[in-house]
Structures are given as C-alpha cells and as structure tokens.
Design an enzyme around this catalytic site. Structure first.
Site, PDB file in Angstrom:
ATOM      1  N   THR A  70      42.526  42.702  34.563  1.00 31.39           N
ATOM      2  CA  THR A  70      42.717  43.967  33.843  1.00 31.39           C
ATOM      3  C   THR A  70      41.385  44.693  33.694  1.00 31.39           C
ATOM      4  O   THR A  70      41.295  45.903  33.944  1.00 31.39           O
ATOM      5  CB  THR A  70      43.347  43.686  32.453  1.00 31.39           C
ATOM      6  OG1 THR A  70      44.614  43.053  32.672  1.00 31.39           O
ATOM      7  CG2 THR A  70      43.537  44.951  31.658  1.00 31.39           C
ATOM      8  N   ASN A 149      52.602  41.497  42.715  1.00 34.40           N
ATOM      9  CA  ASN A 149      52.807  40.355  41.817  1.00 34.40           C
ATOM     10  C   ASN A 149      54.274  39.998  41.588  1.00 34.40           C
ATOM     11  O   ASN A 149      54.576  38.892  41.193  1.00 34.40           O
ATOM     12  CB  ASN A 149      52.133  40.618  40.466  1.00 34.40           C
ATOM     13  CG  ASN A 149      52.389  42.008  39.946  1.00 34.40           C
ATOM     14  OD1 ASN A 149      52.084  42.999  40.619  1.00 34.40           O
ATOM     15  ND2 ASN A 149      52.955  42.107  38.777  1.00 34.40           N
ATOM     16  N   GLN A 178      46.497  38.827  43.045  1.00 32.24           N
ATOM     17  CA  GLN A 178      47.529  37.875  43.485  1.00 32.24           C
ATOM     18  C   GLN A 178      47.251  37.311  44.876  1.00 32.24           C
ATOM     19  O   GLN A 178      47.747  36.238  45.220  1.00 32.24           O
ATOM     20  CB  GLN A 178      48.915  38.533  43.474  1.00 32.24           C
ATOM     21  CG  GLN A 178      49.427  38.850  42.075  1.00 32.24           C
ATOM     22  CD  GLN A 178      49.793  37.600  41.275  1.00 32.24           C
ATOM     23  OE1 GLN A 178      49.961  36.517  41.813  1.00 32.24           O
ATOM     24  NE2 GLN A 178      49.912  37.758  39.970  1.00 32.24           N
ATOM     25  N   HIS A 200      41.936  33.267  36.206  1.00 33.39           N
ATOM     26  CA  HIS A 200      43.039  32.387  35.782  1.00 33.39           C
ATOM     27  C   HIS A 200      44.203  32.344  36.763  1.00 33.39           C
ATOM     28  O   HIS A 200      45.120  31.549  36.599  1.00 33.39           O
ATOM     29  CB  HIS A 200      43.505  32.743  34.361  1.00 33.39           C
ATOM     30  CG  HIS A 200      44.343  33.967  34.242  1.00 33.39           C
ATOM     31  ND1 HIS A 200      45.712  33.917  34.133  1.00 33.39           N
ATOM     32  CD2 HIS A 200      44.018  35.275  34.210  1.00 33.39           C
ATOM     33  CE1 HIS A 200      46.186  35.141  34.013  1.00 33.39           C
ATOM     34  NE2 HIS A 200      45.181  35.991  34.061  1.00 33.39           N
ATOM     35  N   CYS A 322      53.344  40.085  32.454  1.00 29.47           N
ATOM     36  CA  CYS A 322      52.809  41.195  31.660  1.00 29.47           C
ATOM     37  C   CYS A 322      53.889  42.161  31.232  1.00 29.47           C
ATOM     38  O   CYS A 322      53.720  42.910  30.300  1.00 29.47           O
ATOM     39  CB  CYS A 322      51.784  41.972  32.459  1.00 29.47           C
ATOM     40  SG  CYS A 322      50.808  40.923  33.461  1.00 29.47           S
TER      41      CYS A 322
HETATM   42  C1  LIG Z   1      48.365  42.170  40.625  1.00 33.32           C
HETATM   43  C2  LIG Z   1      47.749  41.933  39.298  1.00 33.32           C
HETATM   44  N1  LIG Z   1      46.697  42.676  38.929  1.00 33.32           N
HETATM   45  C3  LIG Z   1      46.083  42.502  37.742  1.00 33.32           C
HETATM   46  C4  LIG Z   1      46.507  41.545  36.853  1.00 33.32           C
HETATM   47  C5  LIG Z   1      45.796  41.374  35.535  1.00 33.32           C
HETATM   48  O1  LIG Z   1      44.980  40.234  35.587  1.00 33.32           O
HETATM   49  P1  LIG Z   1      44.457  39.515  34.231  1.00 33.32           P
HETATM   50  O2  LIG Z   1      45.618  38.766  33.676  1.00 33.32           O
HETATM   51  O3  LIG Z   1      43.354  38.635  34.714  1.00 33.32           O
HETATM   52  O4  LIG Z   1      43.968  40.593  33.333  1.00 33.32           O
HETATM   53  C6  LIG Z   1      47.609  40.741  37.196  1.00 33.32           C
HETATM   54  C7  LIG Z   1      48.129  39.732  36.253  1.00 33.32           C
HETATM   55  O5  LIG Z   1      49.276  39.345  36.304  1.00 33.32           O
HETATM   56  C8  LIG Z   1      48.242  40.936  38.448  1.00 33.32           C
HETATM   57  O6  LIG Z   1      49.292  40.201  38.830  1.00 33.32           O
END
Ligand SMILES: Cc1ncc(COP(=O)(O)O)c(C=O)c1O
Length: 379
Positions: A70, A149, A178, A200, A322
């Site tokens: 993010t 994702n 991803q 993570h 999310c």
């Molecule tokens: C394609 C994609 N971008 C960004 C993110 C956000 O990553 P983070 O959880 O490390 O903030 C995710 C999390 O699911 C994701 O799948």
C-alpha cells in the site's frame, strides 16, 4: 490446518523471523547516529540495500525500503503526480487494480487530476493498444499491476513498457505485489520506472516492502522529515525489517527457481478437480498465474462456504482480503463482464510453494463434501 489463502498473506520463513530477531537485538542503533553502533547499523542497511538491488538486478540507489504494498503504490502514484503536475495532470490505470492504486488515483481526482480507468476483456486482460490510445500530451503516469490479486490474470507488462518508453514525459509504475517470486518480470528490461513489492506476500514480515524507483525518477515524498531513503521516505529506518525482507526475497527467488513446476502441478490438479464439479465455474483465465485460482459457485454465499471449509480445516477466501468484508459483488469480476451471480459468489484459492499435492487432494474432497451437504439442505 491447510492454508490456501497465500494471496492474502503468507507464513513467514523461519529464517526471516530469525534475521529480524537477531538484527533487532544486535543492531538496534539508529543508522543516522554518528557513534559506532549507528555506523554498524548504517553499514548493515547499506548491505541490505545492495543485496536487494543485486537480487532484483537493479542499482542500489534504486531501492526504497517501505512498509509494504500500500505504501509503495501510494508513494509511486502520488509521488509522481505531485512532482510532475506542472507537466500534465493525466494518469492511466485499469479498472481492476488493487484499492491502494484505485483509491490513490481517486484521491488525486479531488486535486484536479484526470484518471483513465482502462477496461479489461473477459480474461481480465488489458489491451496494450488501449494504453497507447489513452495517452495524451497531459499524461504523466501509467500504473498497471502485473498479476491481479483476485483472478491471477497476468498483464502484458513488457508490451505496455515498450509503449510507455516511447513517451519521455511518461512514468510507468507496476504493482508487482502478487507476481513477485511467482511470475518472472525483469525490472531493468521492461520499461518500468517504478515497481512495488510487499514483504508479507513472499513469506516476509508485515510492515516490510520496497519500491524500485529507477535512477533519475523524481518523486514528491509522502513523508517529510530527516531525509532517509533518499528523502523519498523519511523516518528512522526499519533496519531489522529491511534485512528480513532481503532474506525473504532471496528465499522466494530460490524457491521460484526450484519449485515452479511443483506450483504448476498443484494448480493443474486443483483446476481439474474444480472444473469437474457441477456447481462450480472457473473464472481465472487461461495462462493465469500459477498460485491464484478464482471460481464461482452461483447460488451460494461465499462466506457460508468459507466457514464450512474452515470448520474442516481448509482456509480460502472470497475476493481479496482487503475488500472481502465490504461488498458482495467483486468489482474485478464485474469489470471482466461476468454475470452478477458469478461476481457475487466468487472464491479465491491461493497457493504457495509450501503447499503439498496431498493438501490439494484433501481440499478437493472437503469442497466436494461441503457442496453436497449444502445442495442436500437446499433441496
Ligand atoms: C495487488 C496488490 N497490491 C497491493 C497490495 C497491498 O499490499 P500490502 O498489504 O503490503 O499493503 C495487495 C495486498 O493484497 C495486493 O494484492
């Protein structure tokens, strides 16, 4: 328990946890401090940055350690928008990006930026020609994800990079959260200026990640302060997290070299079993990423199936973690033109190199039982 929700997050490698613990205990100095403890911490940070660069085959000064996907996406998108708005205020992205991209773009619309959200075809794929057709004199940024994702669709990043390269005013950002460690992508050879990776999702720790920012790319920082991370991300560095991230990168790339076939074998087994189930429709497109399988069970509420599977010890998810608590319909599947009954009954099974074929067999059996159980109740 059989964990099949690896696109939501992954179990950290033991070596990653060990690195984090050791560095936290031994190198607690602030890399900016002048004394020896600070100097040792700084040296370790420099080494971690160099190792990350070597593993990604980029330059050491192109690595910005972040707190995850993010932050990486926001830093790239808002950073380019705010640094280059004098050149133009147009951004191109797609309708199926992660919320950290879509919401960052929507936020910029409040500040006078115009955003084109490109459509995708039935397979969830962007047409590179659509990217080119959307570029105007005003365009400063194209932001397209590598692997989706929810669906696992793999975007034609190299082809899009070939196009964006021809427009010197344009920056090309790729959300590789991803895809990294599962689907190869060259950062130095795909016309990419900015690329987001999250710790993570690759058996690293939450709160770790990095942004590749090609040398010469000017970003307005989200965080002002002491000028750490080349002033792109001020704040005392998360040294233990950065060292642990590099460890995760090294280990997942090793697994990618050694276990890609294992992942493909599991995907194929899973695909064949799900495809053979009467109530199930498979949504992931042909040639999708080896670790993400999206299906729908029209007429069934995904949460109900997830809970029933969870009772049997199998963990999967609906859409992405999310957004899974927000709405019923997956906007990603809806953008692919799937019917409402399919878009509102989607399930995602996401694998890691650590899953085993027997676990997939077990899942197929449990899923079949759950579907039978519910179809009997529903009469
Ligand atoms: C394609 C994609 N971008 C960004 C993110 C956000 O990553 P983070 O959880 O490390 O903030 C995710 C999390 O699911 C994701 O799948």
């Amino acid at each position: 328990m059989i964990y099949l929700d690896n696109s939501a997050t992954t179990k950290p490698y033991q070596e990653v946890i060990d690195s984090f613990t050791q560095v936290s205990q031994k190198y607690y100095g602030n890399p900016s401090s002048i004394h020896r403890t600070g100097a040792e911490a700084e040296k370790l940070l420099l080494r971690a940055r160099q190792q990350a660069a070597d593993l990604l085959e980029v330059k050491e000064e192109e690595i910005v350690f972040t707190s995850g996907g993010t932050e990486g996406n926001n830093t790239a998108i808002k950073g380019i928008a705010l640094a280059h708005h004098n050149r133009g205020k147009h951004i191109i992205t797609s309708q199926i990006e992660h919320p950290s991209v879509l919401e960052a773009c929507k936020g910029l619309e409040d500040f006078g930026f115009r955003v084109t959200y490109l459509p995708v075809n039935h397979q969830g794929l962007i047409e590179p020609a659509d990217v080119e057709a959307a570029i105007t004199e005003e365009t400063i940024l194209v932001s397209i994800m590598h692997v989706n994702n929810e669906l696992g669709a793999i975007q034609p990043i190299k082809e899009i990079g070939e196009i964006t390269k021809r427009y010197p005013k344009l920056h090309f950002h790729v959300d590789h959260v991803q895809g990294f460690g599962k689907v190869p992508l060259s950062l130095s050879d795909s016309g990419i200026d900015l690329c987001t990776i999250s710790g993570h999702k690759i058996h690293g720790l939450k709160g770790t990640g990095l942004l590749f920012a090609k040398k010469g790319t000017h970003l307005f920082p989200l965080m002002h302060g002491g000028g750490q991370e080349r002033s792109i991300r001020s704040g005392t560095e998360n040294l233990a997290g950065s060292v642990a991230l590099v460890k995760a990168i090294r280990l997942i790339l090793e697994e990618q070299r050694q276990k890609s076939q294992h992942l493909l074998d599991m995907k194929e087994r899973l695909w064949n079993c799900l495809d053979g189930m009467e109530q199930v429709t498979t949504n992931s497109p042909a040639g999708h990423a080896p670790h993400i399988i999206n299906i729908s069970v029209p007429g069934y509420k995904p949460e109900v199936l997830i809970h029933a599977l969870s009772e049997k010890g199998f963990y999967i998810s609906t859409k992405s973690a999310c957004s899974s608590k927000n709405e019923d319909v997956s906007s990603v599947l809806a953008a692919c033109g799937l019917s409402e009954s399919r878009s509102s009954s989607a399930l995602r099974i996401s694998l890691s190199y650590h899953n085993q074929l027997q676990e997939i067999e077990g899942f197929c059996k449990a899923f079949d039982e759950v579907l039978h159980q519910f179809s009997e109740i529903m009469g």
